[in-house]
Design a protein around this motif. Sequence first.
Motif, PDB file in Angstrom:
ATOM      1  N   VAL A   8       9.531   1.658   4.785  1.00  0.00           N
ATOM      2  CA  VAL A   8       9.668   3.046   5.249  1.00  0.00           C
ATOM      3  C   VAL A   8      10.185   3.895   4.087  1.00  0.00           C
ATOM      4  CG1 VAL A   8      10.917   4.597   6.808  1.00  0.00           C
ATOM      5  CG2 VAL A   8      10.089   2.379   7.636  1.00  0.00           C
ATOM      6  N   ARG A   9       9.545   5.040   3.890  1.00  0.00           N
ATOM      7  CA  ARG A   9       9.958   5.944   2.819  1.00  0.00           C
ATOM      8  C   ARG A   9      10.609   7.186   3.423  1.00  0.00           C
ATOM      9  NH1 ARG A   9       4.722   5.609  -1.278  1.00  0.00           N
ATOM     10  NH2 ARG A   9       5.485   3.842  -2.510  1.00  0.00           N
ATOM     11  N   VAL A  10      11.815   7.465   2.970  1.00  0.00           N
ATOM     12  CA  VAL A  10      12.595   8.591   3.478  1.00  0.00           C
ATOM     13  C   VAL A  10      12.826   9.579   2.346  1.00  0.00           C
ATOM     14  CG1 VAL A  10      14.765   9.302   4.547  1.00  0.00           C
ATOM     15  CG2 VAL A  10      13.732   7.100   5.165  1.00  0.00           C
ATOM     16  N   LEU A  11      12.562  10.848   2.606  1.00  0.00           N
ATOM     17  CA  LEU A  11      12.841  11.910   1.647  1.00  0.00           C
ATOM     18  C   LEU A  11      14.022  12.716   2.170  1.00  0.00           C
ATOM     19  CD1 LEU A  11      12.135  13.460  -0.916  1.00  0.00           C
ATOM     20  CD2 LEU A  11      10.519  14.819   0.432  1.00  0.00           C
ATOM     21  N   GLY A  30      16.924  -1.222   4.693  1.00  0.00           N
ATOM     22  CA  GLY A  30      15.731  -1.585   3.932  1.00  0.00           C
ATOM     23  C   GLY A  30      14.818  -0.453   3.544  1.00  0.00           C
ATOM     24  N   ALA A  31      15.090   0.779   3.977  1.00  0.00           N
ATOM     25  CA  ALA A  31      14.213   1.901   3.646  1.00  0.00           C
ATOM     26  C   ALA A  31      14.352   2.280   2.176  1.00  0.00           C
ATOM     27  CB  ALA A  31      14.528   3.099   4.526  1.00  0.00           C
ATOM     28  N   GLU A  32      13.278   2.854   1.631  1.00  0.00           N
ATOM     29  CA  GLU A  32      13.318   3.445   0.298  1.00  0.00           C
ATOM     30  C   GLU A  32      13.678   4.916   0.475  1.00  0.00           C
ATOM     31  OE1 GLU A  32      10.069   5.102  -2.790  1.00  0.00           O
ATOM     32  OE2 GLU A  32       9.807   2.986  -2.266  1.00  0.00           O
ATOM     33  N   VAL A  33      14.866   5.299   0.051  1.00  0.00           N
ATOM     34  CA  VAL A  33      15.367   6.656   0.270  1.00  0.00           C
ATOM     35  C   VAL A  33      15.426   7.397  -1.059  1.00  0.00           C
ATOM     36  CG1 VAL A  33      17.218   8.082   1.200  1.00  0.00           C
ATOM     37  CG2 VAL A  33      16.716   5.858   2.246  1.00  0.00           C
ATOM     38  N   THR A  34      14.686   8.486  -1.151  1.00  0.00           N
ATOM     39  CA  THR A  34      14.703   9.334  -2.342  1.00  0.00           C
ATOM     40  C   THR A  34      15.487  10.591  -2.017  1.00  0.00           C
ATOM     41  OG1 THR A  34      12.548   8.513  -3.070  1.00  0.00           O
ATOM     42  CG2 THR A  34      13.317  10.594  -4.015  1.00  0.00           C
ATOM     43  N   LYS A  35      16.542  10.808  -2.773  1.00  0.00           N
ATOM     44  CA  LYS A  35      17.442  11.941  -2.553  1.00  0.00           C
ATOM     45  C   LYS A  35      17.094  13.054  -3.532  1.00  0.00           C
ATOM     46  CE  LYS A  35      22.400  13.110  -2.566  1.00  0.00           C
ATOM     47  NZ  LYS A  35      22.535  13.437  -1.131  1.00  0.00           N
ATOM     48  N   VAL A  36      16.774  14.230  -3.016  1.00  0.00           N
ATOM     49  CA  VAL A  36      16.525  15.399  -3.851  1.00  0.00           C
ATOM     50  C   VAL A  36      17.836  16.160  -4.023  1.00  0.00           C
ATOM     51  CG1 VAL A  36      15.356  17.635  -4.008  1.00  0.00           C
ATOM     52  CG2 VAL A  36      14.088  15.610  -3.239  1.00  0.00           C
ATOM     53  N   LYS A  74      20.291   4.662  -2.697  1.00  0.00           N
ATOM     54  CA  LYS A  74      19.221   5.662  -2.817  1.00  0.00           C
ATOM     55  C   LYS A  74      18.799   5.841  -4.274  1.00  0.00           C
ATOM     56  CE  LYS A  74      21.370   8.314   0.948  1.00  0.00           C
ATOM     57  NZ  LYS A  74      21.990   9.590   1.320  1.00  0.00           N
ATOM     58  N   ARG A  75      17.701   6.596  -4.444  1.00  0.00           N
ATOM     59  CA  ARG A  75      17.304   7.059  -5.770  1.00  0.00           C
ATOM     60  C   ARG A  75      17.460   8.575  -5.802  1.00  0.00           C
ATOM     61  NH1 ARG A  75      11.824   4.452  -7.876  1.00  0.00           N
ATOM     62  NH2 ARG A  75      10.929   5.440  -6.027  1.00  0.00           N
ATOM     63  N   SER A  76      17.916   9.094  -6.925  1.00  0.00           N
ATOM     64  CA  SER A  76      18.192  10.525  -7.050  1.00  0.00           C
ATOM     65  C   SER A  76      17.180  11.201  -7.970  1.00  0.00           C
ATOM     66  CB  SER A  76      19.601  10.750  -7.593  1.00  0.00           C
ATOM     67  OG  SER A  76      19.793  12.116  -7.922  1.00  0.00           O
ATOM     68  N   VAL A  77      16.642  12.320  -7.491  1.00  0.00           N
ATOM     69  CA  VAL A  77      15.727  13.148  -8.277  1.00  0.00           C
ATOM     70  C   VAL A  77      16.311  14.550  -8.365  1.00  0.00           C
ATOM     71  CG1 VAL A  77      13.435  14.220  -8.343  1.00  0.00           C
ATOM     72  CG2 VAL A  77      13.688  11.836  -7.594  1.00  0.00           C
TER      73      VAL A  77
END
Length: 410
Positions: A8-11, A30-36, A74-77
């Motif tokens: 699951v991809r979460v923005l 387990g989700a892939e979370v991309t933090k803006v 999370k990953r940060s952009v």
Amino acid sequence: MHKPMQGVRVLEVAQFTFVPAAGAILAEWGAEVTKVEHAVRGDGQRGLTTVLGVDAITEGSSFSPIFDAANRGKRSVGLALEKPEAREVLEELIRRSDVFITNFLPSARAKLGIELEDVRAINPDIIYVRGSGFGQRGEEADKGGYDMTAFWARAGSAAGATPPGAEVIAPMPAGAYGDNQGGMAMAGGIAAALYARTTTGEPAVIDVSLLGVGAWATQFTVNLAMMAGGPPPRPPVPRHGSARNPLVGAYKTSDGRWLWLATVQPGPYWREFCETIGRPDLPEDERFDTVEHLMANAPQAAEIIAEVLASRTFDEWIDQFKGLQAQWAAVQDAWGVSNDEALRSNGYIGKLTDADGVERELVVSPVQFDQTPAEARRAPLFAEHTDDVLSELGFSDEKLIELKIAGAVT
């Protein structure tokens, strides 16, 4: 370990704790979370150095418990949503996501082009999630709120935790107290929406407010008030025990610490409790020899119990009460909680290595799958993954440089 949100991809376009806490939980599941984060300022919570008067970060360290807790895994952009050049990146992120979560106010969402209609125009199947202080409808829809205001003060907890006649209102017991509860509620709603989309093909719009979560937490007294047509009565709290049950309430030990008894049905446990505290004579006393007599003479029984428990130390009673069937608990401060044997043996405290290479610990999600504790991972540094994520989206190095020169990305 099976992670139910794997794939699951979460923005996440959000800041501070309430909505980001939901993203942190989904990441642990387990989700892939991309933090803006804003390309210059980042998440406003990164700048908090004190919370409720307590230092929230160690000087010279990147680790911040209040930020890392809500942004673990999370990953940060870094993305300047207000710049037209950033739009292409945002749309690609939306296009590949299953869930979009935000706590921006309606006016900000409209200005940035991230309202429901904007996001669904790019990805019609996305689950759209809004966190707010006071809900999406009514005069206060565009009013900002923190858990101190919307959850603690407005929804009844502050009044309920403050004794009648007190000179000051009881403060929240911890930073982000309501935010974390709201994040858990939101994560559960997202899980239900993902299931519904799988079974029906329909993507949901989810709304969670701190006011609503706060009212859910205090619903017992709120429901009583609605039934009675006014504030429910607040009977005076006895010095020891409760008005009708000496086995409910807090008792002080000889070293100034506290034990909390919560045996709401004293009958089956009264004799065992009395034997444990060294007063086997009490169940034979005509004032306490039946449940009816015990309840009628609860204040007298509570005074005796208080005197007995005040004769020994906290640690002595902890040892004495081991194996006691009557329901009770130690009253613990934050340090006591962090060292709680049950928390640690069940894996609710997780280890991680922070961005500086230092081993840390955080409380992890209380929900476990397959009898396996959640895995703790550090939060990202500001804009740490911008290059990686844009590369995955198909942007060339030349395009990335162009976006950076324009100030659209960090």
